[in-house]
Design a protein around this motif. Sequence first.
Motif, PDB file in Angstrom:
ATOM      1  N   ASP A 482       0.826  -1.202   0.000  1.00  0.00           N
ATOM      2  CA  ASP A 482       0.000   0.000   0.000  1.00  0.00           C
ATOM      3  C   ASP A 482       0.862   1.255   0.000  1.00  0.00           C
ATOM      4  N   GLY A 483       1.962   1.228   0.753  1.00  0.00           N
ATOM      5  CA  GLY A 483       2.882   2.364   0.750  1.00  0.00           C
ATOM      6  C   GLY A 483       3.485   2.604  -0.622  1.00  0.00           C
ATOM      7  N   GLU A 484       3.784   1.527  -1.334  1.00  0.00           N
ATOM      8  CA  GLU A 484       4.313   1.652  -2.694  1.00  0.00           C
ATOM      9  C   GLU A 484       3.291   2.293  -3.624  1.00  0.00           C
ATOM     10  N   MET A 485       2.024   1.884  -3.484  1.00  0.00           N
ATOM     11  CA  MET A 485       0.966   2.472  -4.307  1.00  0.00           C
ATOM     12  C   MET A 485       0.825   3.965  -4.046  1.00  0.00           C
ATOM     13  N   ARG A 486       0.847   4.357  -2.784  1.00  0.00           N
ATOM     14  CA  ARG A 486       0.669   5.769  -2.449  1.00  0.00           C
ATOM     15  C   ARG A 486       1.794   6.620  -3.017  1.00  0.00           C
ATOM     16  N   LYS A 487       3.025   6.127  -2.945  1.00  0.00           N
ATOM     17  CA  LYS A 487       4.150   6.878  -3.511  1.00  0.00           C
ATOM     18  C   LYS A 487       4.057   6.953  -5.024  1.00  0.00           C
ATOM     19  N   MET A 488       3.686   5.837  -5.643  1.00  0.00           N
ATOM     20  CA  MET A 488       3.636   5.785  -7.103  1.00  0.00           C
ATOM     21  C   MET A 488       2.566   6.713  -7.667  1.00  0.00           C
ATOM     22  N   MET A 489       1.424   6.791  -7.005  1.00  0.00           N
ATOM     23  CA  MET A 489       0.271   7.501  -7.563  1.00  0.00           C
ATOM     24  C   MET A 489       0.097   8.922  -7.028  1.00  0.00           C
ATOM     25  N   ALA A 490       0.986   9.359  -6.148  1.00  0.00           N
ATOM     26  CA  ALA A 490       0.783  10.629  -5.435  1.00  0.00           C
ATOM     27  C   ALA A 490       0.719  11.844  -6.356  1.00  0.00           C
ATOM     28  N   ASP A 491       1.465  11.847  -7.456  1.00  0.00           N
ATOM     29  CA  ASP A 491       1.577  13.060  -8.268  1.00  0.00           C
ATOM     30  C   ASP A 491       0.677  13.056  -9.497  1.00  0.00           C
ATOM     31  N   ILE A 492      -0.292  12.151  -9.575  1.00  0.00           N
ATOM     32  CA  ILE A 492      -1.177  12.098 -10.735  1.00  0.00           C
ATOM     33  C   ILE A 492      -2.318  13.094 -10.548  1.00  0.00           C
ATOM     34  N   PRO A 493      -2.550  13.970 -11.509  1.00  0.00           N
ATOM     35  CA  PRO A 493      -3.649  14.943 -11.369  1.00  0.00           C
ATOM     36  C   PRO A 493      -5.003  14.250 -11.423  1.00  0.00           C
ATOM     37  N   ASN A 494      -5.971  14.820 -10.699  1.00  0.00           N
ATOM     38  CA  ASN A 494      -7.347  14.313 -10.689  1.00  0.00           C
ATOM     39  C   ASN A 494      -7.475  12.892 -10.166  1.00  0.00           C
ATOM     40  N   LEU A 495      -6.433  12.386  -9.503  1.00  0.00           N
ATOM     41  CA  LEU A 495      -6.533  11.068  -8.884  1.00  0.00           C
ATOM     42  C   LEU A 495      -6.632  11.246  -7.372  1.00  0.00           C
ATOM     43  N   TYR A 496      -7.571  10.553  -6.778  1.00  0.00           N
ATOM     44  CA  TYR A 496      -7.809  10.660  -5.341  1.00  0.00           C
ATOM     45  C   TYR A 496      -7.649   9.285  -4.707  1.00  0.00           C
ATOM     46  N   ILE A 497      -6.729   9.182  -3.767  1.00  0.00           N
ATOM     47  CA  ILE A 497      -6.534   7.933  -3.042  1.00  0.00           C
ATOM     48  C   ILE A 497      -7.545   7.887  -1.894  1.00  0.00           C
ATOM     49  N   ILE A 498      -8.432   6.925  -1.947  1.00  0.00           N
ATOM     50  CA  ILE A 498      -9.427   6.764  -0.884  1.00  0.00           C
ATOM     51  C   ILE A 498      -8.826   5.827   0.162  1.00  0.00           C
ATOM     52  N   ASP A 499      -8.470   6.409   1.283  1.00  0.00           N
ATOM     53  CA  ASP A 499      -7.729   5.702   2.324  1.00  0.00           C
ATOM     54  C   ASP A 499      -8.700   4.918   3.197  1.00  0.00           C
ATOM     55  N   VAL A 500      -8.792   3.621   2.941  1.00  0.00           N
ATOM     56  CA  VAL A 500      -9.735   2.796   3.692  1.00  0.00           C
ATOM     57  C   VAL A 500      -9.042   1.915   4.720  1.00  0.00           C
ATOM     58  N   TRP A 501      -7.715   1.993   4.817  1.00  0.00           N
ATOM     59  CA  TRP A 501      -6.981   1.153   5.770  1.00  0.00           C
ATOM     60  C   TRP A 501      -7.489   1.366   7.189  1.00  0.00           C
ATOM     61  N   ASP A 502      -7.537   2.635   7.620  1.00  0.00           N
ATOM     62  CA  ASP A 502      -8.020   2.928   8.972  1.00  0.00           C
ATOM     63  C   ASP A 502      -9.499   2.601   9.133  1.00  0.00           C
ATOM     64  N   MET A 503     -10.246   2.636   8.047  1.00  0.00           N
ATOM     65  CA  MET A 503     -11.688   2.438   8.125  1.00  0.00           C
ATOM     66  C   MET A 503     -12.044   0.981   8.421  1.00  0.00           C
ATOM     67  N   THR A 504     -11.196   0.045   7.990  1.00  0.00           N
ATOM     68  CA  THR A 504     -11.427  -1.352   8.366  1.00  0.00           C
ATOM     69  C   THR A 504     -10.650  -1.709   9.629  1.00  0.00           C
ATOM     70  N   ASN A 505      -9.487  -1.099   9.793  1.00  0.00           N
ATOM     71  CA  ASN A 505      -8.624  -1.409  10.934  1.00  0.00           C
ATOM     72  C   ASN A 505      -9.313  -1.137  12.261  1.00  0.00           C
ATOM     73  N   ASN A 506     -10.049  -0.036  12.369  1.00  0.00           N
ATOM     74  CA  ASN A 506     -10.586   0.298  13.692  1.00  0.00           C
ATOM     75  C   ASN A 506     -12.104   0.168  13.818  1.00  0.00           C
ATOM     76  N   HIS A 507     -12.796  -0.321  12.788  1.00  0.00           N
ATOM     77  CA  HIS A 507     -14.245  -0.468  12.917  1.00  0.00           C
ATOM     78  C   HIS A 507     -14.592  -1.629  13.841  1.00  0.00           C
ATOM     79  N   ARG A 508     -15.728  -1.515  14.491  1.00  0.00           N
ATOM     80  CA  ARG A 508     -16.133  -2.487  15.510  1.00  0.00           C
ATOM     81  C   ARG A 508     -16.348  -3.891  14.951  1.00  0.00           C
ATOM     82  N   VAL A 509     -16.628  -4.037  13.654  1.00  0.00           N
ATOM     83  CA  VAL A 509     -16.905  -5.368  13.107  1.00  0.00           C
ATOM     84  C   VAL A 509     -15.640  -6.179  12.888  1.00  0.00           C
ATOM     85  N   GLY A 510     -14.474  -5.544  13.001  1.00  0.00           N
ATOM     86  CA  GLY A 510     -13.218  -6.269  12.876  1.00  0.00           C
ATOM     87  C   GLY A 510     -12.680  -6.281  11.464  1.00  0.00           C
ATOM     88  N   ASP A 511     -11.441  -6.767  11.337  1.00  0.00           N
ATOM     89  CA  ASP A 511     -10.760  -6.795  10.047  1.00  0.00           C
ATOM     90  C   ASP A 511     -11.456  -7.765   9.097  1.00  0.00           C
TER      91      ASP A 511
END
Length: 533
Positions: A482-511
């Motif tokens: 995931d870190g490799e993807m973020r570095k690779m795609m960081a400078d592309i215009p009109n591209l938005y990285i939707i960061d869902v790592w924390d959204m599954t990591n800390n939700h009550r239903v579990g990983d």
Amino acid sequence: MVNTEQELSSINVTRNTTCAPNSSTISSNNAAEQNLTEKPFTHPSTSYFRIQNLQQTYNLCDKIHVVIQAMDQFKRNKTEGGDYFRAKMYTTGLLASGTTDGKIVDYNNGSYSAFFTLRWSGKIAINVMLINSREAIEAMNRVRNVKPTRFVYDGTFVAEKLKKVVRCHVELPSSKHTCDYTDKRTGEPWFCEKPSNMPCSAYSYHRGNTHLGGRETRAVFKPTESRLFRDNNAIENPCFVVVMNINLLCFRYGKKSTGVKKIYVNESNEQTLCIESSSECRRNNKFKVERKLAAGFYFKDKWYSNECTLKNITVQLALSSGCLKHKRLYFFGDSTIRQWYEYFVSKVENTTSQKYTAGATWYTGPLYANSTKNNMTFFFRIHAYPIRARTMRVDDIKYTANEIDDIIADQNTIIFVCLFAHFEATSLQVYSRRLKTIKNALLRLYQRSPKTIVFMKSANTRSYGGAVGAVNVGDWLAMQFDGEMRKMMADIPNLYIIDVWDMTNNHRVGDNIHPPQIIITEYIRIVLSLICT
């Protein structure tokens, strides 16, 4: 900032002790551990954490500093870093949870720091998990070096009355006679062993051989290494004590085992949340590659982004406002992005997913749907090899970069991309090379259609077990990719990285690699907040 005119809610906390394990529990396990291996390794039932400089009271938006001390199975302090810990805070009754501000700090001496911002008031529990010890990570790295392509893929060749199954992969032993299926447009390699008396053109079906792949990976681990990944080391009952109204639950072994510390605070309501940003999410909000804060937090199962303020929007509201009408949505990648395709299709009235080709599967596609009423189309196709999936036709396998190149795009085109899980059983170089082909395709896309929006979904956490699960699909490896993807795609215009790592990591239903709809709904709310601006 606090989004209320009321005074800051205080968090009343009594003085605490560390979350250390019960000494009788440790002593009873020492002998068993010494029988397993003499080599020390970080152990969750001896490691502990504490709150640094604990105060009598805290205010909303205050910082909490959690100090983690790694210890080995013999109850000795570790003197090196490299363990993979995760931590979160939560209040079960409020359906609230949040993770650390940025990564846990590793001081490379056996101690770690986790920092939290108190986002809501209420009774808050702090939880720390040892995902992988330093020694487990060293074992994974050794296995990855010895066997960089760890999964097994079957290629079925069919010609007249002949049918043969052979091995396929991104690389094969040079001693084998092979068929070369390297993609001419992207240069992405794929090879199959050449069956005798059959032409390479007879390659007809592909599937991932999970059983054989797991068995071959397991054989690379040494017995002493495999023990580092056990989900349970016979600590049936975790130590649990109450000290001055603070509940202390010691570490247990494995990802599903946790350490918990609770602090008691005032009753919560939505008007007294610690909101990081009051600015509305817009397309000029470039979500950061490296964050000093958590991506956000949940309160009453609603996601609050720390980047910007999300709209209270649904697919139905987006359709009624007109912002989704006339749109063409393309979904390329793994099954986690297929979930997004399925979610959109399910929320648009009188729209049903269909197989795009006669040989398509519901798991890998290609799939499509259209809404005549809204003049919308939806399309999903899995990324090309490696694909760890059920049997599928070779003719239905297309590289994402080529698919993007073939789209006649305009301002009504929206593209969603996610790939990580199927690549974990290969090297980071294989994954990086694939990302590069997609990045180049997106740059070509923006030359011909600068107003097309692209969303890149990040990796998300999952449940898994054992050494094979850790090295082939585990979270530590997913985090590297995931870190490799973020570095690779960081400078592309009109591209938005939707960061869902924390959204599954800390939700009550579990990983969960395939999160339930309650989480998918919040993913899509982020997307719609950026589309409908």
